[in-house]
Design an enzyme around this catalytic site. Structure first.
Site, PDB file in Angstrom:
ATOM      1  N   GLU A  71      -6.180  -4.836  10.221  1.00  0.00           N
ATOM      2  CA  GLU A  71      -5.153  -4.035  10.377  1.00  0.00           C
ATOM      3  C   GLU A  71      -5.441  -3.422  11.580  1.00  0.00           C
ATOM      4  O   GLU A  71      -6.482  -2.218  11.725  1.00  0.00           O
ATOM      5  CB  GLU A  71      -4.971  -2.855   9.292  1.00  0.00           C
ATOM      6  CG  GLU A  71      -4.502  -3.508   7.925  1.00  0.00           C
ATOM      7  CD  GLU A  71      -3.896  -2.449   7.151  1.00  0.00           C
ATOM      8  OE1 GLU A  71      -2.983  -2.709   6.520  1.00  0.00           O
ATOM      9  OE2 GLU A  71      -4.512  -1.394   6.906  1.00  0.00           O
TER      10      GLU A  71
ATOM     11  N   GLU B 287      -7.429   4.822   7.294  1.00  0.00           N
ATOM     12  CA  GLU B 287      -7.078   6.174   6.754  1.00  0.00           C
ATOM     13  C   GLU B 287      -8.418   6.694   6.004  1.00  0.00           C
ATOM     14  O   GLU B 287      -8.941   7.639   6.387  1.00  0.00           O
ATOM     15  CB  GLU B 287      -5.734   6.100   6.037  1.00  0.00           C
ATOM     16  CG  GLU B 287      -4.799   6.094   7.115  1.00  0.00           C
ATOM     17  CD  GLU B 287      -3.542   5.702   6.176  1.00  0.00           C
ATOM     18  OE1 GLU B 287      -3.279   5.556   5.122  1.00  0.00           O
ATOM     19  OE2 GLU B 287      -2.465   5.093   6.964  1.00  0.00           O
TER      20      GLU B 287
ATOM     21  N   GLY C  17       1.513   2.577  10.956  1.00  0.00           N
ATOM     22  CA  GLY C  17       2.681   3.628  10.529  1.00  0.00           C
ATOM     23  C   GLY C  17       3.133   3.899  12.112  1.00  0.00           C
ATOM     24  O   GLY C  17       3.814   5.050  11.808  1.00  0.00           O
TER      25      GLY C  17
ATOM     26  N   SER D 251       2.669  -1.838  10.582  1.00  0.00           N
ATOM     27  CA  SER D 251       4.001  -1.837  10.958  1.00  0.00           C
ATOM     28  C   SER D 251       4.750  -3.424  10.576  1.00  0.00           C
ATOM     29  O   SER D 251       5.634  -3.915  11.196  1.00  0.00           O
ATOM     30  CB  SER D 251       4.188  -1.382  12.586  1.00  0.00           C
ATOM     31  OG  SER D 251       3.954  -0.025  12.525  1.00  0.00           O
TER      32      SER D 251
ATOM     33  N   LYS E  16       0.324   4.218  -0.638  1.00  0.00           N
ATOM     34  CA  LYS E  16      -0.485   5.402  -0.222  1.00  0.00           C
ATOM     35  C   LYS E  16      -0.162   6.567  -0.972  1.00  0.00           C
ATOM     36  O   LYS E  16       0.193   6.589  -1.937  1.00  0.00           O
ATOM     37  CB  LYS E  16      -0.093   5.671   1.378  1.00  0.00           C
ATOM     38  CG  LYS E  16      -0.413   4.261   2.474  1.00  0.00           C
ATOM     39  CD  LYS E  16      -0.106   4.641   3.797  1.00  0.00           C
ATOM     40  CE  LYS E  16      -0.614   3.435   4.515  1.00  0.00           C
ATOM     41  NZ  LYS E  16      -0.542   3.299   6.074  1.00  0.00           N
TER      42      LYS E  16
ATOM     43  N   ASN F 109       0.772  -1.015  -0.028  1.00  0.00           N
ATOM     44  CA  ASN F 109       0.040   0.026   0.232  1.00  0.00           C
ATOM     45  C   ASN F 109       0.893   1.177   0.029  1.00  0.00           C
ATOM     46  O   ASN F 109       1.331   1.659   1.006  1.00  0.00           O
ATOM     47  CB  ASN F 109      -0.815  -0.088   1.274  1.00  0.00           C
ATOM     48  CG  ASN F 109      -1.867   1.160   1.373  1.00  0.00           C
ATOM     49  OD1 ASN F 109      -1.806   1.999   0.382  1.00  0.00           O
ATOM     50  ND2 ASN F 109      -2.421   1.159   2.355  1.00  0.00           N
TER      51      ASN F 109
ATOM     52  N   GLY G 114       2.517  -0.992   4.299  1.00  0.00           N
ATOM     53  CA  GLY G 114       2.638   0.488   4.093  1.00  0.00           C
ATOM     54  C   GLY G 114       4.088   0.711   3.886  1.00  0.00           C
ATOM     55  O   GLY G 114       4.778   0.608   2.760  1.00  0.00           O
TER      56      GLY G 114
ATOM     57  N   HIS H 183     -10.080   0.980   4.288  1.00  0.00           N
ATOM     58  CA  HIS H 183      -8.985   1.114   4.966  1.00  0.00           C
ATOM     59  C   HIS H 183      -8.940   2.250   5.897  1.00  0.00           C
ATOM     60  O   HIS H 183      -9.965   3.210   6.142  1.00  0.00           O
ATOM     61  CB  HIS H 183      -7.723   1.781   3.875  1.00  0.00           C
ATOM     62  CG  HIS H 183      -6.452   1.799   4.751  1.00  0.00           C
ATOM     63  ND1 HIS H 183      -5.913   2.807   5.547  1.00  0.00           N
ATOM     64  CD2 HIS H 183      -5.204   1.009   4.505  1.00  0.00           C
ATOM     65  CE1 HIS H 183      -4.698   2.619   6.000  1.00  0.00           C
ATOM     66  NE2 HIS H 183      -4.429   1.490   5.702  1.00  0.00           N
TER      67      HIS H 183
END
Ligand code: PGA
Length: 247
Positions: free
Chosen positions: A164, A94, A170, A210, A11, A9, A231, A92
């Site tokens: 996730e 986010e 992150g 992570s 992003k 991903n 990510g 997701h």
């Protein structure tokens, strides 16, 4: 056969040159029959990646559920189909949190992607306050019930799930293998209760948050962890290739 998947991903990162360079290195990785690599790229690189594609699947991080129309700045599923994109990422955290995507919208996007025969990586996972209250299993079940479990037995086969935990995304604070495996086992059990053993056993359930070249082997060795949604660690080809080699 259940697939083992590493999905990158990216992003809102990378230049076109960097994206193509990582992609070309991924195309050189030897994969077994049950292994798959997916790259969820920013829209602007999708076409260029498709030109270079051999076996790595190309996916979009988002789309607008309307087929076309007056939605300035948006990209529809028809645009993705036109580029022959194979996969989409939906749900997701986010998008849920920063862009206020509701359960209703996520469900609609899943229906649109299913109807258009795209592979879907559906993300779910709890925020830290829910984990601290030990309500993470019921929270994730509620997400699957609200977004996913309306699909029928054929449609659900287009779905892979990425668990996730929001607190691990992150942050450098990955879930322990025990926390991750327990949740993956729970997710598979929920899928089994709704769709039966065969479908639940075939479903790929990925871990994200992570995940990196140091912890991927231990995570992927768990019975119910079939790869990762990566990510930060997907932005460097060398690290990503190491993660793939631990599948
Ligand atoms: P991370 O992101 O690997 O940087 O934690 C994972 C994701 O958001 O999919």
């Amino acid at each position: 056969m259940r697939k083992n998947i590493v999905a990158a991903n990216w992003k809102m990162n990378l230049t076109k040159k960097e994206a193509l360079s990582i992609f070309e290195q991924l195309e050189e990785v030897q994969l077994k029959d049950n292994q798959e690599i997916i790259v969820f790229s920013p829209y602007v690189f999708l076409d260029a990646l498709k030109q270079k594609q051999k076996k790595v699947k190309v996916g979009a991080q988002n789309f607008h559920p309307a087929p076309h129309g007056a939605y300035t700045g948006k990209v529809s599923i028809n645009h993705l189909l036109d580029l022959e994109v194979e996969c989409v990422l939906i749900g997701h955290s986010e998008r849920r949190m920063l862009f206020n995507e509701s359960d209703e919208l996520i469900k609609t996007k899943i229906d649109v992607a299913v109807e258009n025969k795209l592979e879907i990586v559906f993300c779910c996972g709890e925020p830290i306050d829910i984990r601290n209250k030990s309500s993470h299993c019921s929270y994730v079940l509620q997400q699957m019930e609200a977004n996913l479990f309306h699909l029928d037995h054929e449609q659900i086969k287009q779905i892979s799930i990425a668990y996730e935990p929001v607190w691990a995304i992150g942050t450098g604070k990955t879930a322990t293998t025990e926390q991750a495996e327990n949740m993956h086992r729970f997710i598979r059990m929920c899928v089994e209760q709704r769709y039966g053993f065969e479908i639940s056993n075939e479903m790929s359930i990925l871990y994200g948050g992570s995940c990196n070249a140091t912890n991927s082997s231990e995570l992927f060795a768990c019975e119910n962890i079939d790869g990762g949604l990566i990510g930060g660690a997907s932005l460097k080809a060398e690290e990503l290739c190491k993660i793939i080699s631990s599948l």
